[in-house]
Structure formats: structure tokens, C-alpha cells
Design a protein around this motif. Structure first.
Motif, PDB file in Angstrom:
ATOM      1  N   GLY A  36      36.387 -11.726 -21.699  1.00 52.38           N
ATOM      2  CA  GLY A  36      38.411 -12.277 -21.495  1.00 52.38           C
ATOM      3  C   GLY A  36      38.265 -13.147 -22.713  1.00 52.38           C
ATOM      4  N   ILE A  37      39.663 -13.567 -22.315  1.00 51.41           N
ATOM      5  CA  ILE A  37      39.613 -14.590 -22.691  1.00 51.41           C
ATOM      6  C   ILE A  37      40.377 -15.890 -22.633  1.00 51.41           C
ATOM      7  N   THR A  38      39.143 -17.526 -22.469  1.00 49.52           N
ATOM      8  CA  THR A  38      39.120 -18.275 -21.443  1.00 49.52           C
ATOM      9  C   THR A  38      40.184 -19.626 -21.540  1.00 49.52           C
ATOM     10  N   ARG A  39      40.571 -19.957 -20.901  1.00 49.47           N
ATOM     11  CA  ARG A  39      41.873 -21.039 -21.073  1.00 49.47           C
ATOM     12  C   ARG A  39      40.608 -22.070 -19.748  1.00 49.47           C
ATOM     13  N   LYS A  40      41.700 -23.340 -20.547  1.00 45.45           N
ATOM     14  CA  LYS A  40      41.285 -24.517 -19.573  1.00 45.45           C
ATOM     15  C   LYS A  40      42.645 -24.837 -18.659  1.00 45.45           C
TER      16      LYS A  40
ATOM     17  N   LEU B  77      31.566 -23.549 -13.000  1.00 43.33           N
ATOM     18  CA  LEU B  77      31.620 -22.887 -11.917  1.00 43.33           C
ATOM     19  C   LEU B  77      32.933 -22.418 -12.890  1.00 43.33           C
ATOM     20  N   THR B  78      33.038 -21.419 -13.116  1.00 38.90           N
ATOM     21  CA  THR B  78      34.555 -20.737 -14.233  1.00 38.90           C
ATOM     22  C   THR B  78      35.264 -19.645 -12.738  1.00 38.90           C
ATOM     23  N   THR B  79      37.002 -19.955 -12.964  1.00 39.17           N
ATOM     24  CA  THR B  79      37.731 -18.446 -12.077  1.00 39.17           C
ATOM     25  C   THR B  79      37.987 -17.355 -13.052  1.00 39.17           C
ATOM     26  N   SER B  80      36.744 -16.242 -13.144  1.00 39.17           N
ATOM     27  CA  SER B  80      38.013 -15.065 -13.804  1.00 39.17           C
ATOM     28  C   SER B  80      38.810 -14.067 -12.983  1.00 39.17           C
ATOM     29  N   ASN B  86      49.258  -3.843 -15.443  1.00 40.01           N
ATOM     30  CA  ASN B  86      50.382  -3.996 -15.276  1.00 40.01           C
ATOM     31  C   ASN B  86      50.466  -4.629 -13.956  1.00 40.01           C
ATOM     32  N   THR B  87      50.184  -5.711 -13.477  1.00 42.33           N
ATOM     33  CA  THR B  87      50.579  -7.339 -12.779  1.00 42.33           C
ATOM     34  C   THR B  87      51.334  -7.665 -13.267  1.00 42.33           C
ATOM     35  N   ARG B  88      52.666  -7.716 -12.210  1.00 44.77           N
ATOM     36  CA  ARG B  88      53.516  -9.182 -12.708  1.00 44.77           C
ATOM     37  C   ARG B  88      53.175 -10.563 -12.836  1.00 44.77           C
ATOM     38  N   MET B  89      53.219 -11.048 -13.311  1.00 43.88           N
ATOM     39  CA  MET B  89      52.821 -12.690 -14.102  1.00 43.88           C
ATOM     40  C   MET B  89      53.181 -12.875 -12.516  1.00 43.88           C
ATOM     41  N   GLY B  90      54.246 -12.956 -11.473  1.00 46.73           N
ATOM     42  CA  GLY B  90      54.426 -13.958 -10.506  1.00 46.73           C
ATOM     43  C   GLY B  90      53.146 -14.511  -9.664  1.00 46.73           C
ATOM     44  N   VAL B  91      52.074 -13.295  -9.610  1.00 46.37           N
ATOM     45  CA  VAL B  91      51.246 -13.172  -8.520  1.00 46.37           C
ATOM     46  C   VAL B  91      50.492 -14.599  -9.475  1.00 46.37           C
ATOM     47  N   ILE B  92      50.120 -14.128 -10.555  1.00 46.89           N
ATOM     48  CA  ILE B  92      49.063 -14.939 -11.808  1.00 46.89           C
ATOM     49  C   ILE B  92      49.093 -16.414 -11.809  1.00 46.89           C
ATOM     50  N   THR B  93      50.675 -16.507 -11.468  1.00 47.88           N
ATOM     51  CA  THR B  93      51.356 -18.095 -11.743  1.00 47.88           C
ATOM     52  C   THR B  93      50.989 -18.028 -10.419  1.00 47.88           C
ATOM     53  N   ASP B  94      50.942 -17.953  -9.322  1.00 49.73           N
ATOM     54  CA  ASP B  94      50.706 -18.315  -7.894  1.00 49.73           C
ATOM     55  C   ASP B  94      49.123 -18.618  -7.778  1.00 49.73           C
ATOM     56  N   ILE B  95      48.456 -17.832  -8.076  1.00 44.93           N
ATOM     57  CA  ILE B  95      47.219 -18.412  -8.329  1.00 44.93           C
ATOM     58  C   ILE B  95      46.735 -19.586  -9.247  1.00 44.93           C
ATOM     59  N   LYS B  96      47.228 -18.918 -10.497  1.00 50.75           N
ATOM     60  CA  LYS B  96      47.071 -20.049 -11.544  1.00 50.75           C
ATOM     61  C   LYS B  96      47.233 -21.738 -10.850  1.00 50.75           C
ATOM     62  N   GLN B  97      48.627 -21.960 -10.158  1.00 52.25           N
ATOM     63  CA  GLN B  97      48.817 -22.899  -9.571  1.00 52.25           C
ATOM     64  C   GLN B  97      47.667 -23.687  -7.941  1.00 52.25           C
ATOM     65  N   GLU B  98      47.029 -22.327  -7.491  1.00 50.78           N
ATOM     66  CA  GLU B  98      46.599 -22.507  -6.547  1.00 50.78           C
ATOM     67  C   GLU B  98      45.232 -23.044  -6.791  1.00 50.78           C
ATOM     68  N   LEU B  99      44.954 -22.450  -8.493  1.00 51.83           N
ATOM     69  CA  LEU B  99      43.405 -22.682  -8.652  1.00 51.83           C
ATOM     70  C   LEU B  99      43.592 -24.106  -9.242  1.00 51.83           C
ATOM     71  N   ARG B 100      45.025 -25.172  -9.973  1.00 56.80           N
ATOM     72  CA  ARG B 100      45.254 -26.185 -10.449  1.00 56.80           C
ATOM     73  C   ARG B 100      45.182 -27.343  -9.072  1.00 56.80           C
ATOM     74  N   LYS B 101      45.301 -26.867  -8.353  1.00 56.75           N
ATOM     75  CA  LYS B 101      45.438 -28.041  -7.388  1.00 56.75           C
ATOM     76  C   LYS B 101      43.768 -28.169  -7.003  1.00 56.75           C
ATOM     77  N   ILE B 102      43.458 -27.093  -6.766  1.00 52.56           N
ATOM     78  CA  ILE B 102      42.033 -26.996  -6.220  1.00 52.56           C
ATOM     79  C   ILE B 102      40.869 -27.769  -6.798  1.00 52.56           C
ATOM     80  N   ALA B 104      39.863 -25.876 -10.093  1.00 51.14           N
ATOM     81  CA  ALA B 104      38.981 -25.363 -10.352  1.00 51.14           C
ATOM     82  C   ALA B 104      39.827 -24.327 -12.081  1.00 51.14           C
ATOM     83  N   PHE B 105      39.565 -25.299 -13.133  1.00 49.89           N
ATOM     84  CA  PHE B 105      40.564 -25.515 -14.211  1.00 49.89           C
ATOM     85  C   PHE B 105      39.750 -25.057 -15.433  1.00 49.89           C
TER      86      PHE B 105
END
Lengths: 190, 118
Positions: A36-40, B77-80, B86-102, B104-105
Motif C-alpha cells: 500500500g501507499i504509506t502516509r502520515k 502501530l500503523t493503521t491500514s 469504488n468507495t466514495r472519499m467521504g467515508v475515508i475522510t471521516d476515518i482519517k479525521q477520527e484517526l487524527r483525533k486519536i 494514529a497518524f
């Protein structure tokens, strides 16, 4: 005591059975290697913190909900995004509208012009994940190629083949992977 | 050798600049895709461990993943994010926001190594 002769088991097919088992497990075992593509991710920003970056230092890439690209205000094409990014970051002719450079002294490399350019990637909630990954991929590729070039110049090997961590760090410092992702916005709807 | 049963359909996107994920024990997975059971609709859903989850559950999930690791390993710890293409980015963005909050960069967008297009 009469000698008991033990009946012999025919073991001739043993090798066949073992072989069959081997083939069976070879075929059925899946080793999913994760790639995968790793990002920070950036740390969350405290309320509205405005970070001032000069206009010329930002390379704006926008993807809309129909997966169309807008690169620096013009309709873009994924095919030449990589070249555009590379040209932007390196600014080979020191153009005024491309990013500034800063002279830095880095171990192993000596004095190097480090670009201040930042790629700013913005996507819509409706953008498809596939398109997003394609773009991320192109951008990663652009930085990778720049690093490869520099590494070939100085050390004679590609960046990926550099073993020495100190040298890797030097290259990383000379060409930082500057991809920024804007705070998400909902424009096109779901 | 997956540890979980997938409940969503995932066809990962193709990319060229992919890296191998090292140290599998240091990776926690978030699956995103359309549910395999058609009666659950065609909306993209998030799967954590063995069950469907909401975006709000992610923080708790990451916290429990951290809890399960040694203290020294926690920062590696990495989050994969394993998402269907075909997922819309909305869901992914939400996940990313949650990960930022906790916090998990370190993340990884799971993708297959595709053919280099020219």
C-alpha cells in the motif's frame, strides 16, 4: 519360539501421497502480502490556525466528485500530473511563479538547493477512492523519481537501493515529501 | 491467512508506488466496502474486527488495538485502510479525521501493485 514374520506394509505409494499433500497445501495457502501507499496524517489543528504559505510555493491539485482534476487552476490530466509535479518541485529554470529554494548544507550532499514547494491535495467527499489512490500514487511516484535522480547523482544507486540510513536521511532532507491534504470540504454531495 | 472474516467486498485499487507493509503484528486494519450480504444495502460500510461499525467506533477500536500491544511498540502501530476502489472519499475522510483525533497518524492505503501505465 517360532519366528513371527511381520507382514510388510507396502510403502511404495508413500512418496506419492506426500507429494500430493505438498501440492495441495502449496495451492491452497494464500499469503496475502500487504502492500500500500504509506502516509502520515497531520496532527489535528487547533481551531482556525492559518498557516501562511506563499502562493508560489503551493501546487494545488483538486479532485471533484466526478473524478475530474484541477491542477493549478487549470483542468488537469492524470497522465502528466507526475511531470508537472516534478517540474514544480524542482523549478529547474528558477521561474518566479514556481517555488522558492533554500540553500541548505546536508551531510554527504554538501550545499543543496532545497525546494520549498508543497503539493496541496484536496478532494471532494464524492471523489472515488480509486481516483484518490491514483493521484496519491502519481504524487508519490514524482517524489520517488526526484529522490532516485538525486541519489543516482550522488551515490550512484537508486534511493530504494540505498542501504545506509544516514544517506537515506540526507536524500529525504534534500527532497522532503511535501504533500499536504486540505481540511475536507463537502461540495459535490455524496 | 486472514484473522477476520470479511463482511464487506473489497477490491483494492491498483497503484505503482506501493510499499510492503512490514511487521504485520504492528498493523491494525479498517475495512471499508459494500456489505457482502445484499440485503444490507449497497452503502459502503466500515468493518472493524469481525463486525460492522460506525465512524464513531474507530477511536475506541484504535484504543483497544493500542492496549493489546506492548507499550514500547505502541508508537509503531500503523493503521491500514483496506477499502474498495469504488468507495466514495467521504467515508475515508471521516476515518482519517477520527484517526487524527486519536493520534494514529501512521496510515497505509492498501493497494495492489498494478502494471505501470505509460
Amino acid at each position: 519360539m517360532a519366528a513371527r514374520n511381520i507382514p510388510e506394509i507396502n510403502a511404495g505409494s508413500m512418496a506419492d501421497i506426500a507429494f500430493l499433500l505438498l501440492i495441495f497445501f502449496l495451492v491452497t495457502t494464500t499469503m496475502d502480502i500487504d502492500t500500500g501507499i504509506t502516509r502520515k496524517l497531520p496532527p489535528p489543528v487547533e481551531d482556525d490556525m492559518d498557516i501562511d504559505v506563499k502562493e508560489r510555493n503551493i501546487f494545488k491539485v483538486l479532485i471533484n466528485s466526478a473524478d475530474r482534476l484541477l491542477v493549478e487552476g487549470k483542468a488537469g490530466n492524470i497522465g502528466n500530473l507526475k511531470e508537472q509535479t516534478k517540474e514544480f518541485i524542482m523549478n529547474p529554470y528558477n521561474r518566479d511563479d514556481l517555488p522558492e529554494k533554500k540553500l541548505e548544507t546536508i551531510n554527504f550532499l554538501g550545499d543543496v538547493w532545497v525546494s520549498k514547494g508543497i503539493v496541496s491535495l484536496k478532494n471532494d467527499r464524492g471523489t472515488s477512492y480509486n481516483m484518490y489512490i491514483q493521484i496519491q500514487d502519481e504524487l508519490t511516484q514524482a517524489f520517488k523519481e526526484l529522490r532516485d535522480d538525486l541519489s543516482l547523482n550522488y551515490f550512484g544507486v537508486k534511493f530504494d537501493n540505498l542501504v545506509d540510513d544516514a544517506k537515506r536521511d540526507a536524500i529525504k532532507k534534500a527532497i522532503p515529501m511535501a504533500i499536504s491534504e486540505a481540511e475536507p470540504k463537502d461540495v459535490g454531495g455524496k | 491467512m486472514r484473522e477476520v472474516t470479511l463482511r464487506v467486498m473489497i477490491i483494492p485499487p491498483d497503484a505503482t508506488a506501493v510499499k510492503k507493509l512490514e511487521k504485520k503484528s504492528m498493523v491494525s486494519y479498517i475495512y471499508v466496502g459494500i456489505p457482502l450480504k445484499t440485503q444490507l444495502g449497497t452503502e459502503s460500510r466500515i468493518q472493524l474486527n469481525d463486525a460492522f461499525a460506525n465512524v464513531d467506533d474507530i477511536q475506541e477500536f484504535i484504543a483497544s488495538e493500542r492496549e493489546a500491544r506492548d507499550e514500547v511498540d505502541r508508537k509503531f502501530l500503523t493503521t491500514s485502510i483496506k477499502a474498495d476502489k469504488n468507495t466514495r472519499m467521504g467515508v475515508i475522510t471521516d476515518i482519517k479525521q477520527e484517526l487524527r483525533k486519536i493520534g494514529a497518524f501512521k496510515i497505509n492505503y492498501s493497494s495492489r501493485k498494478g502494471i505501470q501505465k505509460k
